[in-house]
Write a protein that holds these residues in place. Structure first.
Motif, PDB file in Angstrom:
ATOM      1  N   VAL A  44      -2.658  -0.432  -4.696  1.00 25.78           N
ATOM      2  CA  VAL A  44      -2.278   0.197  -3.430  1.00 25.78           C
ATOM      3  C   VAL A  44      -2.630  -0.713  -2.251  1.00 25.78           C
ATOM      4  N   SER A  45      -1.997  -0.448  -1.133  1.00 28.47           N
ATOM      5  CA  SER A  45      -2.316  -1.081   0.158  1.00 28.47           C
ATOM      6  C   SER A  45      -2.175  -2.603   0.124  1.00 28.47           C
ATOM      7  N   GLY A  97       1.590  -0.244  -5.235  1.00 32.98           N
ATOM      8  CA  GLY A  97       1.204   1.140  -5.038  1.00 32.98           C
ATOM      9  C   GLY A  97       1.480   1.602  -3.615  1.00 32.98           C
TER      10      GLY A  97
END
Length: 337
Positions: free
Chosen positions: A48-49, A96
């Protein structure tokens, strides 16, 4: 060791199935798989991110990560190419949530992108000045969801990199780290969600033969259902502690009836929310999967069942040191989470 044949997405190509040009799901020999756009069995492994900007220094416009990457790579586009290749070299194949979707096609190996959170209920709640699930029985929720999904999803509807869309992120379905509030008494204690209050009253009238039975379970002294409709309810009679998973009070048959009402209403909210949200996303983007609401914990079974009816995938964020609850919840879905 023989190298496994793979598609360009990294999916297993030894027994390829129908290639649709987009990610989808299929059950093969009793096991649910993602199927990549080329027909390979795909196990999504993501981060993610993945983003160039990242956080700013509090109270300033300084973004140290972006500044460092600008000095090192010269541009956002150059950084995206490096980031995509780095993820692939580490064995990841998916971006993500809260990642830049452009990274998915920037490297030598294409990545799936599960970066999209549509925030259907969250955006509706913000528009109304309330919390996300407060009055989603309002007929205007359907119109809002369709317009919001078109705005978010349609621009990427033809992109083969998109794995799918999350409807929202970590909505409250009952007691959690944010508090011990149950959704049903929260609705009944407020007057600002008239459509959801009506749905709650209809549910309770269906579950109890009389107001006296309701009074016994909820420890109230109402003279009629009209009293409940006309004024906020008193404080709830019982509570569940999320952190200790304290269910000792469930041994009390009266408490069990109360919590069964709360779970049933959470399921009713989930039915409304997910039926509307999933339909809106599919109308805006018929090519990609609906990945669920990113539960922060395994919610009541009624909520899980509603998710299974409307979403292609059930997604759960696991924060516990031991994932037993998530594994057990996964098993109850028949392996499609």
């Amino acid at each position: 060791m023989t190298e496994l044949a793979r598609t360009r997405w990294g999916g297993l190509a030894d027994h390829k199935v129908e290639a649709s040009g987009f990610f989808r799901t299929e059950q093969i020999n009793g096991v649910w798989w993602f199927i990549d756009p080329d027909g390979g069995r795909f196990l999504s492994k993501g981060v993610v991110s993945v983003q160039f900007d990242h956080d700013n220094v509090q109270g300033t416009d300084r973004r140290p990560y972006r500044e460092a990457c600008t000095r090192k790579y010269g541009s956002r586009e150059a950084w995206r190419r490096v980031a995509a290749d780095r993820l692939a070299s580490w064995g990841f194949n998916t971006l993500g949530a809260w990642s830049e979707p452009e990274i998915a096609g920037a490297g030598a190996v294409p990545l799936a992108s599960a970066a999209g959170v549509v925030y259907v209920a969250t955006a509706f709640g913000e528009q109304r000045g309330g919390w996300p699930l407060c009055d989603i029985f309002d007929p205007e929720f359907e119109q809002f969801a369709r317009a919001h999904a078109r705005k978010v999803c349609t621009p990427q509807s033809d992109d083969p990199h998109v794995l799918g869309w999350f409807t929202d992120n970590e909505l409250p379905w009952g007691p959690d780290w944010r508090g011990e509030n149950e959704l049903l008494p929260t609705i009944l204690r407020a007057m600002g969600a008239p459509f959801s209050r009506r749905a709650a009253l209809a549910l309770l009238k269906n579950r109890y033969d009389s107001i006296d039975q309701f009074n016994a379970a909820w420890q109230c002294a109402l003279s009629s259902w009209d009293d409940l409709a006309a004024a906020p309810l008193q404080a709830p009679p019982f509570s569940r502690n999320f952190f200790t998973n304290d269910r000792a009070q469930d041994h009390d048959p009266i408490a069990r009836a109360y919590f069964a009402d709360c779970d049933a209403f959470a399921g009713l909210l989930a039915e409304r929310y997910l039926s509307v949200s999933a339909a809106a996303i599919r109308a805006a983007d018929p090519n990609h999967l609906v990945l669920g609401a990113r539960f922060a914990y395994v919610p009541p079974q009624d909520v899980v069942e509603a998710t299974g009816r409307y979403c292609d995938v059930i997604s759960v964020n696991c924060y516990d040191p031991l994932p037993d609850a998530v594994i057990d919840g996964y098993a109850e879905t028949g392996g499609r989470a």
